[in-house]
Scaffold this active site. Structure first.
Site, short mmCIF file in Angstrom:
data_model
loop_
_atom_site.label_atom_id
_atom_site.label_comp_id
_atom_site.label_asym_id
_atom_site.label_seq_id
_atom_site.Cartn_x
_atom_site.Cartn_y
_atom_site.Cartn_z
N TYR A 204 46.63 54.91 39.11
CA TYR A 204 46.69 53.44 39.17
C TYR A 204 47.82 52.95 40.07
O TYR A 204 48.34 51.86 39.86
CB TYR A 204 46.85 52.88 37.75
N ASN B 247 38.87 48.87 27.92
CA ASN B 247 37.55 48.58 28.49
C ASN B 247 36.76 49.85 28.83
O ASN B 247 35.87 49.84 29.66
CB ASN B 247 37.67 47.62 29.68
N HIS C 63 36.40 53.61 33.81
CA HIS C 63 36.93 53.31 35.13
C HIS C 63 35.91 53.69 36.19
O HIS C 63 35.22 54.70 36.05
CB HIS C 63 38.21 54.12 35.40
N GLU D 139 40.33 59.06 44.89
CA GLU D 139 40.30 59.39 43.45
C GLU D 139 39.58 60.72 43.18
O GLU D 139 40.02 61.50 42.34
CB GLU D 139 39.66 58.24 42.66
N LYS E 159 37.57 56.44 29.61
CA LYS E 159 38.95 56.36 29.15
C LYS E 159 39.07 56.81 27.69
O LYS E 159 38.05 56.93 26.99
CB LYS E 159 39.45 54.92 29.33
P1 ATP Z 1 39.38 50.25 36.54
O1 ATP Z 1 40.25 50.46 37.74
O2 ATP Z 1 39.96 50.83 35.27
O3 ATP Z 1 37.96 50.67 36.79
P2 ATP Z 1 38.99 47.53 37.29
O4 ATP Z 1 38.85 48.08 38.67
O5 ATP Z 1 37.86 46.73 36.74
O6 ATP Z 1 39.27 48.69 36.25
P3 ATP Z 1 41.73 46.91 37.89
O7 ATP Z 1 42.16 45.62 38.44
O8 ATP Z 1 41.67 48.10 38.78
O9 ATP Z 1 40.29 46.67 37.17
O10 ATP Z 1 42.65 47.22 36.64
C1 ATP Z 1 42.74 48.52 36.11
C2 ATP Z 1 42.78 48.44 34.61
O11 ATP Z 1 43.95 47.76 34.21
C3 ATP Z 1 41.64 47.64 33.98
O12 ATP Z 1 40.48 48.41 33.75
C4 ATP Z 1 42.25 47.19 32.67
O13 ATP Z 1 42.13 48.18 31.66
C5 ATP Z 1 43.72 47.04 33.03
N1 ATP Z 1 44.01 45.63 33.29
C6 ATP Z 1 43.65 44.92 34.38
N2 ATP Z 1 44.05 43.65 34.28
C7 ATP Z 1 44.69 43.56 33.07
C8 ATP Z 1 45.34 42.50 32.37
N3 ATP Z 1 45.41 41.29 32.87
N4 ATP Z 1 45.86 42.80 31.16
C9 ATP Z 1 45.78 44.03 30.63
N5 ATP Z 1 45.18 45.06 31.25
C10 ATP Z 1 44.65 44.84 32.43
MG MG Z 2 40.23 49.37 39.51
#
Ligand code: ATP
Ligand code: MG
Length: 137
Positions: free
Chosen positions: A49, A112, A115, A126, A9
């Site tokens: 997303y 974070n 992804h 994806e 990211k």
């Molecule tokens: P990613 O899809 O980015 O790999 P992930 O699968 O671990 O991450 P998801 O639940 O898919 O988590 O959420 C996508 C992204 O949305 C997360 O990586 C994070 O950056 C953001 N996100 C998720 N939960 C929160 C939250 N509670 N507050 C802020 N941002 C969040």
């Molecule tokens: Mg995810």
């Protein structure tokens, strides 16, 4: 062979963590089969997303993903979807273990750095969203 979509990211790129992240996947033994640097549009980020539409952080998340260069990659290898998520660590860096990418390198859930596809269906979707078939080696 199993493939997954991994993206560094904008925060990971901006912080100079591209080689660090690629190194972790390479030394585990996975094979890089596609890579490119791009700035996704907001609309593209929303499609990526899509399953999170309606969540309170959705808009900020898509603004963020489209805020700068992203390294989009496809990695290949046995078990790479699940194990790639293991290398990445839990969504919130507060919960991700030391030794994982987020555990070692991040402190904020909204920043974070990486992804990874969360299952075989999302990996397929994806990869198709981010890459043309001829871009995969
Ligand atoms: P990613 O899809 O980015 O790999 P992930 O699968 O671990 O991450 P998801 O639940 O898919 O988590 O959420 C996508 C992204 O949305 C997360 O990586 C994070 O950056 C953001 N996100 C998720 N939960 C929160 C939250 N509670 N507050 C802020 N941002 C969040
Ligand atoms: Mg995810």
């Amino acid at each position: 062979l199993e493939r997954t979509f991994i993206a560094i990211k904008p925060d990971g790129v901006q912080r100079g963590l591209i080689s660090e992240i690629i190194h972790r996947f390479e030394r585990k033994g996975y094979k890089l089969v596609a890579i490119k640097l791009l700035i996704p549009s907001k609309e593209f980020a929303e499609t990526h997303y899509d399953d999170l539409r309606g969540r309170p952080f959705f808009n900020g998340l898509c603004d963020f993903l489209s805020s700068g260069p992203v390294v989009a990659m496809v990695w290949e290898g046995q078990g790479v979807i699940k194990y790639g998520r293991k290398l990445i660590g839990a969504t919130s860096p507060h919960n991700s273990e030391p030794g994982t990418i987020r555990g070692d390198l991040a402190i904020s859930v909204g920043r974070n750095i990486i992804h990874g596809s969360d299952g075989p269906e999302t990996a397929k979707a994806e990869i198709a969203l981010w890459f043309k078939p001829e871009e995969l080696v």
